[in-house]
Design a protein around this motif. Structure first.
Motif, PDB file in Angstrom:
ATOM      1  N   MET A  54     -48.205   4.232  48.943  1.00  0.00           N
ATOM      2  CA  MET A  54     -49.060   5.165  49.699  1.00  0.00           C
ATOM      3  C   MET A  54     -48.210   6.059  50.601  1.00  0.00           C
ATOM      4  SD  MET A  54     -52.434   2.905  50.583  1.00  0.00           S
ATOM      5  CE  MET A  54     -51.594   1.482  51.269  1.00  0.00           C
ATOM      6  N   PRO A  55     -47.412   6.937  49.986  1.00  0.00           N
ATOM      7  CA  PRO A  55     -46.495   7.772  50.780  1.00  0.00           C
ATOM      8  C   PRO A  55     -47.196   8.681  51.795  1.00  0.00           C
ATOM      9  CG  PRO A  55     -46.573   8.491  48.475  1.00  0.00           C
ATOM     10  CD  PRO A  55     -47.256   7.161  48.547  1.00  0.00           C
ATOM     11  N   LEU A  56     -48.444   9.043  51.544  1.00  0.00           N
ATOM     12  CA  LEU A  56     -49.128   9.947  52.487  1.00  0.00           C
ATOM     13  C   LEU A  56     -49.813   9.193  53.620  1.00  0.00           C
ATOM     14  CD1 LEU A  56     -50.729  12.491  49.974  1.00  0.00           C
ATOM     15  CD2 LEU A  56     -48.566  12.698  51.228  1.00  0.00           C
ATOM     16  N   PHE A  57     -49.794   7.861  53.551  1.00  0.00           N
ATOM     17  CA  PHE A  57     -50.362   7.043  54.623  1.00  0.00           C
ATOM     18  C   PHE A  57     -49.185   6.611  55.492  1.00  0.00           C
ATOM     19  CE2 PHE A  57     -52.518   2.769  55.704  1.00  0.00           C
ATOM     20  CZ  PHE A  57     -53.159   3.316  56.809  1.00  0.00           C
ATOM     21  N   GLU A  58     -49.031   7.277  56.632  1.00  0.00           N
ATOM     22  CA  GLU A  58     -47.798   7.151  57.422  1.00  0.00           C
ATOM     23  C   GLU A  58     -47.430   5.701  57.767  1.00  0.00           C
ATOM     24  OE1 GLU A  58     -45.583   6.391  60.867  1.00  0.00           O
ATOM     25  OE2 GLU A  58     -47.775   6.441  60.981  1.00  0.00           O
ATOM     26  N   PRO A  59     -48.371   4.877  58.258  1.00  0.00           N
ATOM     27  CA  PRO A  59     -47.969   3.512  58.613  1.00  0.00           C
ATOM     28  C   PRO A  59     -47.426   2.723  57.417  1.00  0.00           C
ATOM     29  CG  PRO A  59     -50.151   4.012  59.480  1.00  0.00           C
ATOM     30  CD  PRO A  59     -49.792   5.124  58.540  1.00  0.00           C
ATOM     31  N   ALA A  60     -47.956   3.010  56.235  1.00  0.00           N
ATOM     32  CA  ALA A  60     -47.456   2.332  55.037  1.00  0.00           C
ATOM     33  C   ALA A  60     -46.111   2.926  54.642  1.00  0.00           C
ATOM     34  CB  ALA A  60     -48.457   2.464  53.896  1.00  0.00           C
ATOM     35  N   HIS A  61     -46.029   4.239  54.698  1.00  0.00           N
ATOM     36  CA  HIS A  61     -44.798   4.932  54.318  1.00  0.00           C
ATOM     37  C   HIS A  61     -43.623   4.466  55.175  1.00  0.00           C
ATOM     38  CE1 HIS A  61     -42.216   8.096  52.859  1.00  0.00           C
ATOM     39  NE2 HIS A  61     -41.995   8.490  54.096  1.00  0.00           N
ATOM     40  N   ASN A  62     -43.865   4.279  56.471  1.00  0.00           N
ATOM     41  CA  ASN A  62     -42.794   3.838  57.364  1.00  0.00           C
ATOM     42  C   ASN A  62     -42.694   2.322  57.476  1.00  0.00           C
ATOM     43  OD1 ASN A  62     -41.815   6.392  57.962  1.00  0.00           O
ATOM     44  ND2 ASN A  62     -43.369   6.713  59.560  1.00  0.00           N
ATOM     45  N   ASN A  63     -43.308   1.641  56.542  1.00  0.00           N
ATOM     46  CA  ASN A  63     -43.237   0.177  56.515  1.00  0.00           C
ATOM     47  C   ASN A  63     -43.663  -0.484  57.807  1.00  0.00           C
ATOM     48  OD1 ASN A  63     -42.420  -0.450  53.906  1.00  0.00           O
ATOM     49  ND2 ASN A  63     -40.343   0.287  54.390  1.00  0.00           N
ATOM     50  N   ARG A  64     -44.629   0.096  58.485  1.00  0.00           N
ATOM     51  CA  ARG A  64     -45.064  -0.501  59.740  1.00  0.00           C
ATOM     52  C   ARG A  64     -46.188  -1.514  59.565  1.00  0.00           C
ATOM     53  NH1 ARG A  64     -47.401   2.109  63.276  1.00  0.00           N
ATOM     54  NH2 ARG A  64     -47.866   4.145  62.355  1.00  0.00           N
ATOM     55  N   ILE A  65     -46.746  -1.604  58.339  1.00  0.00           N
ATOM     56  CA  ILE A  65     -47.817  -2.581  58.135  1.00  0.00           C
ATOM     57  C   ILE A  65     -47.186  -3.903  57.740  1.00  0.00           C
ATOM     58  CG2 ILE A  65     -49.821  -3.167  56.718  1.00  0.00           C
ATOM     59  CD1 ILE A  65     -50.485  -0.214  56.640  1.00  0.00           C
ATOM     60  N   SER A  66     -47.274  -4.890  58.620  1.00  0.00           N
ATOM     61  CA  SER A  66     -46.630  -6.160  58.296  1.00  0.00           C
ATOM     62  C   SER A  66     -47.492  -6.973  57.357  1.00  0.00           C
ATOM     63  CB  SER A  66     -46.278  -6.964  59.544  1.00  0.00           C
ATOM     64  OG  SER A  66     -46.843  -6.391  60.691  1.00  0.00           O
ATOM     65  N   LYS A  67     -48.791  -7.024  57.600  1.00  0.00           N
ATOM     66  CA  LYS A  67     -49.661  -7.610  56.593  1.00  0.00           C
ATOM     67  C   LYS A  67     -51.112  -7.216  56.800  1.00  0.00           C
ATOM     68  CE  LYS A  67     -49.863 -12.211  58.663  1.00  0.00           C
ATOM     69  NZ  LYS A  67     -49.796 -13.614  58.557  1.00  0.00           N
ATOM     70  N   ALA A  68     -51.859  -7.369  55.742  1.00  0.00           N
ATOM     71  CA  ALA A  68     -53.293  -7.085  55.807  1.00  0.00           C
ATOM     72  C   ALA A  68     -53.999  -8.196  55.050  1.00  0.00           C
ATOM     73  CB  ALA A  68     -53.602  -5.733  55.178  1.00  0.00           C
ATOM     74  N   TYR A  69     -55.095  -8.702  55.619  1.00  0.00           N
ATOM     75  CA  TYR A  69     -55.792  -9.824  55.003  1.00  0.00           C
ATOM     76  C   TYR A  69     -57.265  -9.805  55.396  1.00  0.00           C
ATOM     77  CZ  TYR A  69     -54.429 -11.389  59.644  1.00  0.00           C
ATOM     78  OH  TYR A  69     -54.209 -11.444  60.998  1.00  0.00           O
ATOM     79  N   LEU A 124     -56.771   7.646  53.569  1.00  0.00           N
ATOM     80  CA  LEU A 124     -56.527   6.608  54.581  1.00  0.00           C
ATOM     81  C   LEU A 124     -55.841   7.173  55.813  1.00  0.00           C
ATOM     82  CD1 LEU A 124     -55.497   3.394  52.651  1.00  0.00           C
ATOM     83  CD2 LEU A 124     -57.558   3.887  53.955  1.00  0.00           C
ATOM     84  N   GLN A 125     -54.930   8.099  55.590  1.00  0.00           N
ATOM     85  CA  GLN A 125     -54.224   8.695  56.726  1.00  0.00           C
ATOM     86  C   GLN A 125     -55.218   9.374  57.672  1.00  0.00           C
ATOM     87  OE1 GLN A 125     -51.278   8.381  57.851  1.00  0.00           O
ATOM     88  NE2 GLN A 125     -51.382   9.943  59.455  1.00  0.00           N
ATOM     89  N   PHE A 126     -56.161  10.104  57.092  1.00  0.00           N
ATOM     90  CA  PHE A 126     -57.158  10.770  57.929  1.00  0.00           C
ATOM     91  C   PHE A 126     -58.062   9.758  58.629  1.00  0.00           C
ATOM     92  CE2 PHE A 126     -61.491  12.556  58.325  1.00  0.00           C
ATOM     93  CZ  PHE A 126     -61.228  13.538  59.274  1.00  0.00           C
ATOM     94  N   LEU A 127     -58.478   8.721  57.892  1.00  0.00           N
ATOM     95  CA  LEU A 127     -59.469   7.793  58.444  1.00  0.00           C
ATOM     96  C   LEU A 127     -58.866   6.782  59.418  1.00  0.00           C
ATOM     97  CD1 LEU A 127     -61.529   7.117  55.192  1.00  0.00           C
ATOM     98  CD2 LEU A 127     -62.325   8.367  57.221  1.00  0.00           C
TER      99      LEU A 127
END
Ligand code: GDP
Length: 475
Positions: free
Chosen positions: A52-67, A466-469
C-alpha cells in the motif's frame, strides 16, 4: 467516553491500560456496490501488511500490527470477515453481499510519525467499521413526508416514462383498490408485494435505477414480513383517511416504518459515525445509459445529505458526532484499463459536484476515487487485425462465457472495456454509452510465499482510499 484521548507517555507499556481513541468508519453504497468486498480487502490488507505505497503509515512501515478485537456494540451483528476471506481466497468466489448492519473492530498498533526515529512512541487506534445498506439512507427524506405525499410522489415516479412499463402490474392493482374501502390485510399485503417487485425490477441491469424508497423494501434486514414493512402507496389517496379504511391502515404502517425502522437506524448507527465511505457502481449506471446515471446522481445527493450535521434536526436526538471526511469511491475499476481510471474518477467528481456545491458541508472534506478493492484482472494488449487494443484479462466467474484466449498459460477472457469519455457530462446526454462488454470475473488467485504465508489481496488504489480515511488518525 472513548473520545477522551489519554495523553500517552513514550513508555508504551503503560499506555496499554488506558482507553485508546477510535474511529467509526461507515461503509455504505447501494446493493452490489462492493461493500462486503471492500471491507474484507481493507481488513485483510492491513492485517497481512499488503502493498500500500499510497497509504503513508504502511509505506513508512509504521504499522506494527493490526488485528481484530471484540466490537464495542454487543447488539449489532459482527461482519462475517473470516467467512468472506475464506470465500475470496480459498474458494475463489465473491463473498456474500451486505444485507443489514454489521460491525467489526480492527485495532491498529503503530509508531507515531513524530517520533523521528529517536523515541519510538507507540500508539493504538481502534477502527470500528460499520457496514450498512445505502438503501436505508434514502429513507431520511420520508421523515418529512406524510403518507399522502409519499403516495403521490411514489405513484408519479412509477408513472414516469422509464418506469411505467415495469410498474404496470403494480399500478393496475393499485387502481383497483379504493382508498376508503374497509381495511383488508390480504389486499394490503398483495399490493405491498407487488410494489416491492416493481422496485426490485427497477434495480436490474437494464434500468439500474437507484432512488427507490422505502429502502427496506429492497433490503428488509431483520424486520422482513412485519406490518411496518407491509404497506404501499395508493393511487387515490385523500387528505383525510376514513377510520378503518385501507388508507388508514397504510398510513398507520407508514408511520410505524418511520418510527420503528428509520429513526432508530439513524440514531443508533448514522449519528455516531466519524467518517464515511460511499461506494458506487458507476459502471453499472453508465452501461444502462443516461437515465441511470442521472438517477445515481440523485441517489448520491440524497445519500450525502444524510451526513450533513443539519440532517440530525429531523431526528429526536441530536447528532452525537460529526462526520469530517467523506470518500465517494467508484469500485470495480479493475474492469477498466488503467488509462481509464482517471476518467472514472472524473465521472465520480461530476456525480458529487452538486453535493459539494450545496451548502452544509463546510466542515467535512469530500474526496473521490476510482478503485478496485479486489483486483480480479490483469492488463494486456491484443492485436485486433493490426490494431493494438488495451484489454483487461481475467478468469470469468461461473456462468460467464469462457473465452478462448490463453494468457500466462491459463484459459482466460480478454475484454476490451471500451473508453470512458473525456468529459463526464457526455454520460448524461448520450442516447447510450458505447456498450461495454461487462464480464464478471472470478476473484484473483492469491499467491503464497515459500513459507506458506498467504499474501494479501491485490487491489487498485485501495491505499489511496485508506490514506484519505485514516492517514491523519495514524500520525
Ligand atoms: P455489496 O452489496 O455492496 O456488499 O456488494 P459486494 O461487496 O457483495 O459486491 C458485489 C459484487 O460486485 C461482487 O460479488 C463482485 O462480483 C463485484 N465486486 C465488488 N468489488 C469488486 C472489485 O473490487 N473488483 C471486481 N472485479 N469485482 C468486484
Amino acid at each position: 467516553g472513548d473520545e477522551a484521548l489519554i495523553a500517552l507517555d513514550t513508555v508504551s507499556e503503560r499506555a496499554t491500560s488506558f482507553f485508546y481513541p477510535n474511529v467509526r468508519l461507515g461503509v455504505t453504497g447501494l446493493s452490489r456496490a462492493g461493500k462486503s468486498v471492500f471491507i474484507s480487502a481493507l481488513v485483510h490488507n492491513l492485517i497481512h501488511g499488503g502493498r500500500m505505497p499510497l497509504f503513508e503509515p504502511a509505506h513508512n512501515n509504521r504499522i506494527s500490527k493490526a488485528y481484530l478485537e471484540p466490537q464495542p456494540d454487543d447488539g449489532v451483528p459482527r461482519f462475517a470477515y473470516e467467512k468472506h476471506i475464506e470465500d475470496l481466497i480459498k474458494n475463489q468466489i465473491w463473498p456474500e453481499s451486505t444485507r443489514a448492519v454489521s460491525q467489526l473492530r480492527l485495532t491498529i498498533e503503530y509508531e507515531t510519525a513524530s517520533g523521528w526515529g529517536r523515541f519510538f512512541s507507540r500508539n493504538k487506534l481502534h477502527l470500528d467499521i460499520v457496514d450498512y445498506p445505502g438503501e436505508w439512507l434514502l429513507d431520511l427524506p420520508l421523515l418529512r413526508k406524510d403518507f399522502a405525499t409519499f403516495s403521490r410522489e411514489s405513484i408519479a415516479r412509477a408513472k414516469s416514462e422509464k418506469r411505467t412499463e415495469i410498474a404496470s402490474e403494480f399500478l393496475s392493482l393499485a387502481d383497483k383498490l379504493e382508498s376508503n374501502t374497509e381495511a383488508d390485510e390480504t389486499a394490503v399485503r398483495e399490493l405491498s408485494d407487488s410494489f416491492k417487485t416493481y422496485l426490485a425490477n427497477c434495480r436490474k441491469d437494464e434500468l439500474a435505477l437507484s432512488t427507490l424508497p422505502p429502502g427496506r423494501f429492497l433490503m428488509p434486514g431483520d424486520m422482513e414480513g412485519s406490518p411496518a414493512l407491509t404497506f404501499a402507496p395508493l393511487t387515490n389517496v385523500t387528505d383525510h383517511a376514513e377510520p378503518g379504511s385501507i388508507q388508514a391502515m397504510m398510513e398507520r404502517r407508514y408511520e410505524a416504518y418511520k418510527t420503528l425502522v428509520v429513526k432508530p437506524f439513524f440514531r443508533e448507527h448514522i449519528t455516531r459515525l466519524d467518517r464515511q465511505i460511499v461506494l458506487i457502481d458507476a459502471m453499472q449506471a453508465i452501461n444502462a445509459g443516461p437515465d441511470a446515471v442521472a438517477d445515481l446522481e440523485r441517489a448520491l445527493v440524497e445519500i450525502m445529505s444524510c451526513f450533513r450535521p443539519g440532517a440530525g434536526n429531523l431526528l429526536t436526538s441530536l447528532w452525537q458526532r460529526r462526520i469530517d471526511k467523506i470518500l465517494v469511491a467508484a469500485t470495480k475499476a479493475d474492469h477498466l484499463h488503467h488509462e481509464s481510471h482517471d476518467r472514472l474518477e472524473a465521472v465520480v467528481d461530476r456525480l458529487v459536484k452538486n453535493v459539494t456545491i450545496s451548502a452544509g458541508f463546510a466542515n467535512a472534506s469530500i474526496e473521490t476515487v476510482a478503485m478496485a478493492a479486489v483486483r480480479a484482472t490483469k492488463e494486456a494488449t491484443i492485436d485486433d487485425g493490426g490494431e493494438k487494443l488495451p484489454v483487461v484479462v481475467g478468469i470469468p466467474a461461473k456462468g460467464e462465457r469462457i473465452g478462448d484466449e490463453i494468457f500466462d498459460g491459463i484459459r482466460q477472457t480478454a475484454v476490451f472495456p471500451g473508453d470512458l469519455p473525456d468529459d463526464p457530462e457526455a454520460l448524461f446526454r448520450m442516447e447510450s454509452m458505447p456498450q461495454q462488454r461487462f464480464v464478471r470475473f472470478k476473484p484473483p488467485k492469491v499467491e503464497r510465499t515459500a513459507e506458506g504465508i498467504t499474501l494479501s489481496l491485490p487491489h487498485i488504489r485501495l491505499d489511496k482510499a485508506l490514506q484519505f480515511l485514516l492517514g491523519d488518525r495514524l500520525q
